[in-house]
Design an enzyme around this catalytic site. Sequence first.
Site, PDB file in Angstrom:
ATOM      1  N   ARG A 194       0.822  -1.233   0.000  1.00 20.84           N
ATOM      2  CA  ARG A 194       0.000   0.000   0.000  1.00 20.84           C
ATOM      3  C   ARG A 194       0.846   1.269   0.000  1.00 20.84           C
ATOM      4  NH1 ARG A 194      -3.835  -2.623   3.772  1.00 20.84           N
ATOM      5  NH2 ARG A 194      -5.335  -3.649   2.417  1.00 20.84           N
ATOM      6  N   LYS A 246       3.024  11.666 -11.230  1.00 18.94           N
ATOM      7  CA  LYS A 246       2.126  10.862 -12.069  1.00 18.94           C
ATOM      8  C   LYS A 246       2.808   9.518 -12.317  1.00 18.94           C
ATOM      9  CE  LYS A 246      -0.664  14.116 -14.688  1.00 18.94           C
ATOM     10  NZ  LYS A 246      -0.942  14.619 -16.045  1.00 18.94           N
ATOM     11  N   GLU A 281       9.244  18.266 -24.723  1.00 16.10           N
ATOM     12  CA  GLU A 281       8.656  18.549 -23.400  1.00 16.10           C
ATOM     13  C   GLU A 281       9.340  19.752 -22.746  1.00 16.10           C
ATOM     14  OE1 GLU A 281       5.970  17.145 -22.153  1.00 16.10           O
ATOM     15  OE2 GLU A 281       5.869  15.026 -22.701  1.00 16.10           O
ATOM     16  N   LYS A 292       7.407  23.311 -13.825  1.00 18.98           N
ATOM     17  CA  LYS A 292       6.550  22.168 -13.501  1.00 18.98           C
ATOM     18  C   LYS A 292       6.265  22.124 -12.000  1.00 18.98           C
ATOM     19  CE  LYS A 292       5.231  17.562 -14.199  1.00 18.98           C
ATOM     20  NZ  LYS A 292       5.267  16.368 -14.988  1.00 18.98           N
ATOM     21  N   GLU A 331      -4.410  17.679 -10.941  1.00 20.35           N
ATOM     22  CA  GLU A 331      -4.844  18.029 -12.299  1.00 20.35           C
ATOM     23  C   GLU A 331      -6.335  18.323 -12.406  1.00 20.35           C
ATOM     24  OE1 GLU A 331      -2.953  16.629 -16.381  1.00 20.35           O
ATOM     25  OE2 GLU A 331      -4.344  15.149 -15.621  1.00 20.35           O
ATOM     26  N   ARG A 352      -2.815  22.213 -13.986  1.00 22.80           N
ATOM     27  CA  ARG A 352      -1.899  21.147 -14.395  1.00 22.80           C
ATOM     28  C   ARG A 352      -2.245  20.623 -15.790  1.00 22.80           C
ATOM     29  NH1 ARG A 352       0.912  16.304 -10.846  1.00 22.80           N
ATOM     30  NH2 ARG A 352       2.103  15.472 -12.598  1.00 22.80           N
ATOM     31  N   ASN A 411      -0.457  19.423 -20.477  1.00 19.92           N
ATOM     32  CA  ASN A 411      -0.848  18.507 -21.552  1.00 19.92           C
ATOM     33  C   ASN A 411      -0.930  19.200 -22.903  1.00 19.92           C
ATOM     34  OD1 ASN A 411      -1.166  15.945 -20.260  1.00 19.92           O
ATOM     35  ND2 ASN A 411      -2.784  16.920 -19.084  1.00 19.92           N
ATOM     36  N   HIS A 466      -0.696  17.142 -25.981  1.00 14.51           N
ATOM     37  CA  HIS A 466      -0.870  15.737 -25.631  1.00 14.51           C
ATOM     38  C   HIS A 466      -2.194  15.143 -26.139  1.00 14.51           C
ATOM     39  CE1 HIS A 466       2.585  16.562 -23.162  1.00 14.51           C
ATOM     40  NE2 HIS A 466       2.614  15.350 -22.659  1.00 14.51           N
ATOM     41  N   HIS A 503      -1.203  12.061 -27.940  1.00 18.43           N
ATOM     42  CA  HIS A 503      -1.496  10.713 -27.424  1.00 18.43           C
ATOM     43  C   HIS A 503      -2.249   9.888 -28.455  1.00 18.43           C
ATOM     44  CE1 HIS A 503      -1.137  11.324 -22.756  1.00 18.43           C
ATOM     45  NE2 HIS A 503       0.008  11.084 -23.335  1.00 18.43           N
ATOM     46  N   HIS A 510       7.071   9.164 -27.534  1.00 18.09           N
ATOM     47  CA  HIS A 510       6.126  10.044 -26.840  1.00 18.09           C
ATOM     48  C   HIS A 510       6.455  11.524 -27.093  1.00 18.09           C
ATOM     49  CE1 HIS A 510       3.465  11.760 -23.882  1.00 18.09           C
ATOM     50  NE2 HIS A 510       4.500  12.314 -23.264  1.00 18.09           N
TER      51      HIS A 510
HETATM   52  N1  GLY Z   1       3.313  15.256 -17.916  1.00 22.42           N
HETATM   53  C1  GLY Z   1       2.224  16.050 -17.510  1.00 22.42           C
HETATM   54  C2  GLY Z   1       2.040  16.148 -16.043  1.00 22.42           C
HETATM   55  O1  GLY Z   1       2.875  15.699 -15.289  1.00 22.42           O
HETATM   56  O2  GLY Z   1       1.046  16.654 -15.581  1.00 22.42           O
END
Ligand code: GLY
Length: 378
Positions: free
Chosen positions: A130, A152, A194, A235, A245, A249, A253, A256, A260, A274
């Site tokens: 956990r 993430k 990025e 960031k 997010e 946040r 993206n 993305h 994606h 990516h």
């Molecule tokens: N890669 C996008 C984020 O970490 O929110």
Amino acid sequence: MTAPLRTGEPITVNVALGDRSYDIAIGRGLLATLGARIARLRPGCKAAIVTDETVARHHLAATESVLTAAGIAVSTAKVPAGESSKSFRFFERVCDDLLAARIERGDLVVALGGGVVGDLGGFAAAVVRRGVDYVQVPTTLLAQVDSSVGGKTAINSSHGKNLIGAFYQPILVVADTALLDTLPERQFRAGYAETVKYGLLGDAAFFEWLDANWREVFAGGPAREHAIAVSCRAKAAIVARDERETGDRMLLNLGHTFGHAFEAAAGFSDRLFHGEAVGLGMALAFEFSARRGLISKADADRVIAHLAAAGLPTHVKAVPGGNWPTVDAMMNLISQDKKVKRGQLTFILVRGIGQAFVTREVGPDEVRAFLAEKLSVR
Ligand code: GLY
């Protein structure tokens, strides 16, 4: 962005999340300090290194030896290099390896690798017993500027990328910029997408600086460290105000949503990394924004020219292999985006360079028409 370039000294960026705050240490040669840093944070712990076979060849022995020298007992869980390791199969294997090594609460996982290893190792750390602590040691530019920061963690599903995961913060990120020396140039370029993203989404001055200095960033030295530090600061600030997010946040993206979908359509393969997908997605987001009259065509063209000069794909036909799915299939992939809310697509568009915003006011027909046009260009 305007802080002067620093030479040689490590840079520390803090991710301020109350009692889950942690440092990102950035600098050349910092792997040598990993053992001492971990021993200071978690005296007496054991560590399990999660890595992939390629990274292991270059950096595993050095990592084991700095941990052992600091009195930390080490085990290793290795997966094949590549996106296919972000699967249930390898997730199960890594969890089993951690349990077999008797990693307990109080011990930790060291995710040594790029985004795949960071996401997989972090997700395993989030669920084994956990939750055990983990440290990110990113070995790609993409991981140093983006995926290792912010907690993430995820694996992929047949329904799309990163759909199974958790927000789970590391206790430390050590970004040794010397580890990028062994990175293939294509991987570096993918990570650059990025990096420039931070300029494009919220810091026009950083974009200007990159536009003038990107070759130095590619060449290494202080410009590279500066670019990584500026990206991590941007960031960290966004994650500190919107960890899960629900708002700002989502700006991270940028590129993305389209990216994606193309990455999934390319089968998460070497055909489109990516970061390359993000480069393509950002070019499309700027073009789409220009079509809607949100940004001048000149600014959109300038961004697209910058991405192309850095060697990133900026139009669909620049991706090798052709043979894309139908527009309906692409729309289906877009509709699996994690930002979709009550069926409504969420897009990150721009009102200018450095002025991204989140919108739910883009209709599927508009996206479908845009994609149909892009996919039809030969
Ligand atoms: N890669 C996008 C984020 O970490 O929110």
